[in-house]
Design an enzyme around this catalytic site. Structure first.
Site, PDB file in Angstrom:
ATOM      1  N   ASP A  15       0.823  -1.218   0.000  1.00  0.00           N
ATOM      2  CA  ASP A  15       0.000   0.000   0.000  1.00  0.00           C
ATOM      3  C   ASP A  15       0.855   1.265   0.000  1.00  0.00           C
ATOM      4  O   ASP A  15       1.856   1.351   0.708  1.00  0.00           O
ATOM      5  CB  ASP A  15      -0.889   0.025   1.248  1.00  0.00           C
ATOM      6  CG  ASP A  15      -1.988  -1.020   1.148  1.00  0.00           C
ATOM      7  OD1 ASP A  15      -2.667  -1.064   0.116  1.00  0.00           O
ATOM      8  OD2 ASP A  15      -2.126  -1.806   2.109  1.00  0.00           O
ATOM      9  N   GLY A  68      12.343  -0.361  -2.842  1.00  0.00           N
ATOM     10  CA  GLY A  68      12.225   0.839  -3.682  1.00  0.00           C
ATOM     11  C   GLY A  68      10.933   1.605  -3.456  1.00  0.00           C
ATOM     12  O   GLY A  68      10.954   2.834  -3.288  1.00  0.00           O
ATOM     13  N   THR A  72       8.959   1.539  -0.890  1.00  0.00           N
ATOM     14  CA  THR A  72       8.926   2.077   0.474  1.00  0.00           C
ATOM     15  C   THR A  72       9.742   3.360   0.587  1.00  0.00           C
ATOM     16  O   THR A  72       9.347   4.304   1.280  1.00  0.00           O
ATOM     17  CB  THR A  72       9.462   1.017   1.472  1.00  0.00           C
ATOM     18  OG1 THR A  72       8.704  -0.172   1.271  1.00  0.00           O
ATOM     19  CG2 THR A  72       9.363   1.477   2.909  1.00  0.00           C
ATOM     20  N   ILE A 105      15.018  -8.387  -1.728  1.00  0.00           N
ATOM     21  CA  ILE A 105      15.781  -9.550  -2.229  1.00  0.00           C
ATOM     22  C   ILE A 105      16.335  -9.243  -3.621  1.00  0.00           C
ATOM     23  O   ILE A 105      17.153  -9.974  -4.132  1.00  0.00           O
ATOM     24  CB  ILE A 105      14.922 -10.839  -2.279  1.00  0.00           C
ATOM     25  CG1 ILE A 105      13.812 -10.736  -3.327  1.00  0.00           C
ATOM     26  CG2 ILE A 105      14.373 -11.204  -0.916  1.00  0.00           C
ATOM     27  CD1 ILE A 105      13.347 -12.089  -3.836  1.00  0.00           C
ATOM     28  N   ASP A 106      15.868  -8.156  -4.238  1.00  0.00           N
ATOM     29  CA  ASP A 106      16.300  -7.841  -5.607  1.00  0.00           C
ATOM     30  C   ASP A 106      17.674  -7.161  -5.649  1.00  0.00           C
ATOM     31  O   ASP A 106      18.285  -7.078  -6.711  1.00  0.00           O
ATOM     32  CB  ASP A 106      15.270  -6.914  -6.288  1.00  0.00           C
ATOM     33  CG  ASP A 106      13.880  -7.523  -6.285  1.00  0.00           C
ATOM     34  OD1 ASP A 106      13.789  -8.756  -6.234  1.00  0.00           O
ATOM     35  OD2 ASP A 106      12.896  -6.766  -6.310  1.00  0.00           O
ATOM     36  N   ARG A 125      19.166 -33.018 -19.941  1.00  0.00           N
ATOM     37  CA  ARG A 125      18.161 -32.001 -20.277  1.00  0.00           C
ATOM     38  C   ARG A 125      18.712 -30.589 -20.137  1.00  0.00           C
ATOM     39  O   ARG A 125      19.704 -30.366 -19.440  1.00  0.00           O
ATOM     40  CB  ARG A 125      16.990 -32.091 -19.284  1.00  0.00           C
ATOM     41  CG  ARG A 125      16.024 -33.187 -19.598  1.00  0.00           C
ATOM     42  CD  ARG A 125      15.011 -33.289 -18.484  1.00  0.00           C
ATOM     43  NE  ARG A 125      13.956 -34.236 -18.821  1.00  0.00           N
ATOM     44  CZ  ARG A 125      13.159 -34.805 -17.937  1.00  0.00           C
ATOM     45  NH1 ARG A 125      13.293 -34.547 -16.647  1.00  0.00           N
ATOM     46  NH2 ARG A 125      12.219 -35.639 -18.330  1.00  0.00           N
ATOM     47  N   GLY A 169      13.824 -10.921  -8.889  1.00  0.00           N
ATOM     48  CA  GLY A 169      14.757  -9.809  -9.052  1.00  0.00           C
ATOM     49  C   GLY A 169      14.100  -8.576  -9.634  1.00  0.00           C
ATOM     50  O   GLY A 169      14.751  -7.562  -9.847  1.00  0.00           O
ATOM     51  N   HIS A 170      12.796  -8.710  -9.955  1.00  0.00           N
ATOM     52  CA  HIS A 170      12.028  -7.624 -10.567  1.00  0.00           C
ATOM     53  C   HIS A 170      12.720  -7.209 -11.858  1.00  0.00           C
ATOM     54  O   HIS A 170      12.936  -8.050 -12.709  1.00  0.00           O
ATOM     55  CB  HIS A 170      11.841  -6.470  -9.564  1.00  0.00           C
ATOM     56  CG  HIS A 170      10.726  -5.559  -9.964  1.00  0.00           C
ATOM     57  ND1 HIS A 170      10.846  -4.192  -9.976  1.00  0.00           N
ATOM     58  CD2 HIS A 170       9.490  -5.821 -10.406  1.00  0.00           C
ATOM     59  CE1 HIS A 170       9.724  -3.656 -10.395  1.00  0.00           C
ATOM     60  NE2 HIS A 170       8.875  -4.629 -10.653  1.00  0.00           N
ATOM     61  N   ARG A 186      13.138 -28.459 -19.423  1.00  0.00           N
ATOM     62  CA  ARG A 186      12.180 -28.292 -18.333  1.00  0.00           C
ATOM     63  C   ARG A 186      12.385 -26.911 -17.701  1.00  0.00           C
ATOM     64  O   ARG A 186      13.477 -26.359 -17.735  1.00  0.00           O
ATOM     65  CB  ARG A 186      12.392 -29.350 -17.236  1.00  0.00           C
ATOM     66  CG  ARG A 186      12.055 -30.758 -17.663  1.00  0.00           C
ATOM     67  CD  ARG A 186      10.552 -30.967 -17.811  1.00  0.00           C
ATOM     68  NE  ARG A 186      10.225 -32.349 -18.058  1.00  0.00           N
ATOM     69  CZ  ARG A 186      10.146 -32.912 -19.266  1.00  0.00           C
ATOM     70  NH1 ARG A 186      10.416 -32.184 -20.355  1.00  0.00           N
ATOM     71  NH2 ARG A 186       9.830 -34.173 -19.404  1.00  0.00           N
TER      72      ARG A 186
HETATM   73  O1  F6P Z   1      10.690  -7.077  -4.800  1.00  0.00           O
HETATM   74  C1  F6P Z   1      10.685  -8.380  -4.343  1.00  0.00           C
HETATM   75  C2  F6P Z   1       9.921  -9.281  -5.283  1.00  0.00           C
HETATM   76  O2  F6P Z   1       9.992 -10.590  -4.771  1.00  0.00           O
HETATM   77  C3  F6P Z   1      10.382  -9.251  -6.738  1.00  0.00           C
HETATM   78  O3  F6P Z   1      11.528 -10.004  -6.960  1.00  0.00           O
HETATM   79  C4  F6P Z   1       9.156  -9.771  -7.432  1.00  0.00           C
HETATM   80  O4  F6P Z   1       9.095  -9.276  -8.748  1.00  0.00           O
HETATM   81  C5  F6P Z   1       8.026  -9.205  -6.613  1.00  0.00           C
HETATM   82  O5  F6P Z   1       8.570  -8.904  -5.341  1.00  0.00           O
HETATM   83  C6  F6P Z   1       6.866 -10.129  -6.430  1.00  0.00           C
HETATM   84  O6  F6P Z   1       5.909  -9.457  -5.706  1.00  0.00           O
HETATM   85  P1  F6P Z   1       4.617 -10.095  -5.033  1.00  0.00           P
HETATM   86  O7  F6P Z   1       5.060 -10.865  -3.829  1.00  0.00           O
HETATM   87  O8  F6P Z   1       3.800  -8.925  -4.665  1.00  0.00           O
HETATM   88  O9  F6P Z   1       4.019 -10.993  -6.052  1.00  0.00           O
END
Ligand code: F6P
Length: 373
Positions: free
Chosen positions: A75, A111, A113, A134-135, A170, A178-179, A291
């Site tokens: 939010d 970011g 926040t 985590i990104d 495979r 990582g967004h 896969r």
């Molecule tokens: O920013 C952390 C992250 O896990 C990204 O790597 C990912 O794109 C996104 O959040 C996923 O967000 P949500 O949990 O809202 O689906």
């Protein structure tokens, strides 16, 4: 008079948040004249007046726990869904802050926040923020809470996928989070000895990737591990995005800007399952069974690594020192071996992407890793 501090976690959860909450709470307790009030579910807690008293009992034993005891949400103060409508809740948040007689608000997040924290600073609140994602894409800071744990999880997954890829001869494509940044894919791919690493910062050509896999097969290596960042893109897609961004930036009218933004949004929404297509393509072009494994939220769950726990503790305790000095409007950033307070305006809205010639990219290339470019 005792200093009264509000504390919230916002954005995607990750391991290490509880270690930070514990550190802020305990270090505040040690001062003897600071009281910390936790707000639940990110900025929404300030709107809905949902709080949690962070007493010693509650803080005990949580350093090893994943997630956040405060809950979280994506939010935004200025654009929040309330009773089915998007509303600007900034004023309500300011009122809550005043009603609780807060001296400052500590926001732990990524970011989004940092942008929200700056917005509240501009609305007159005393804000201090801590970096979490985590990104690893937050600007100015070398590290953020959660990245190390996610990297460990992704690396372990790559390790485990190796044996099954070898046994079945495979191609295994592994999609990591990582967004729009490639840090997690780059480092887990390197650590796990991936044969191909695809990241958003280096658009790929699928034929180049297939060629590298065929070359491996000729050398008798009949399996390949392809680590793909969720935001990775083919050259064609990357140039489409580039054009749309340019169109948005140079738009002459509001309508044009909105249209370009909508198209960009559509593209990114449609891009969500691109690794499914990539896996199919590679199977055809390389002539090898393939896969796909999407690691998804696994990377954000469970116990934090030792490094995330100690880093979060350092951040949380330094945050209390900053608050004692009444130094507001800042985020704590790791720069080299030092924690520095940097102005929120320097961080908000900026992203730390992988430079194409980053030493890690160069090192990966030197051991024969294919980037598909
Ligand atoms: O920013 C952390 C992250 O896990 C990204 O790597 C990912 O794109 C996104 O959040 C996923 O967000 P949500 O949990 O809202 O689906």
């Amino acid at each position: 008079m005792a200093q009264r501090i509000g504390l919230l976690t916002s954005g995607g959860d990750c391991p290490g948040l509880n270690a930070a909450i514990r550190a802020v709470g305990k270090a505040a307790g040690e001062t003897g004249d600071m009281r910390v009030i936790g707000f639940m579910n990110g900025f929404r807690g300030l709107v809905e007046d949902r709080t949690m008293e962070l007493d010693d009992h509650l803080l005990s034993g949580i350093i090893t726990h994943g997630g956040t005891i405060l809950g979280t949400s994506r939010d935004k103060p200025h654009s929040m869904l309330i009773d089915g409508k998007i509303r600007d809740m900034t004023e309500t948040i300011v009122k809550t802050y005043k009603r609780y007689h807060l001296d400052a608000l500590v926001c732990i997040g990524g970011g989004g926040t940092q942008k929200n924290a700056l917005h509240l600073k501009e609305a007159g609140l005393n804000v201090v923020s801590l970096p979490k994602t985590i990104d690893n894409d937050l600007a100015i800071t070398d590290r953020s809470i959660g990245y190390d744990t996610a990297l460990g999880i992704a690396t372990e997954a790559v390790d485990r996928l190796h044996s099954t890829a070898t046994s079945h001869s495979r191609i295994i494509v592994v999609e990591v989070m990582g967004h729009r940044a490639g840090w997690l894919a780059l480092e887990s791919g390197m650590a796990g000895g991936a044969d191909v690493i695809l990241i958003p910062e280096i658009p790929y050509e699928v034929e180049t990737v297939a060629q590298a896999i065929r070359k491996r097969a000729k050398k008798g290596k009949h399996f390949s591990i392809v680590v793909v960042a969720e935001g990775a893109m083919s050259r064609t897609d990357a140039s489409r995005v580039e054009k749309l961004v340019r169109r948005k930036d140079n738009a002459r009218s509001k309508a044009d800007k909105e249209e370009a933004s909508e198209r960009l949004r559509d593209f990114h929404e449609g891009h969500v399952n691109h690794t499914i297509e990539l896996t199919r393509h590679l199977e055809k072009l390389a002539g090898q069974e393939s896969r796909l494994t999407i690691l998804g939220h696994l990377q954000r769950g469970g116990t934090p690594s030792a490094l995330d726990r100690s880093f979060a503790t350092w951040l949380g305790t330094r945050c209390i020192e900053i608050l004692k000095k009444e130094q507001y409007g800042v985020m704590l950033a790791l720069q080299g071996t030092e924690l520095r307070a940097v102005a929120l305006a320097q961080v908000a809205g900026k992203k730390k992407l992988v430079p194409r010639n980053h030493p890690l990219v160069q090192a990966a290339r030197l051991v024969g890793t294919e980037f598909g470019d």
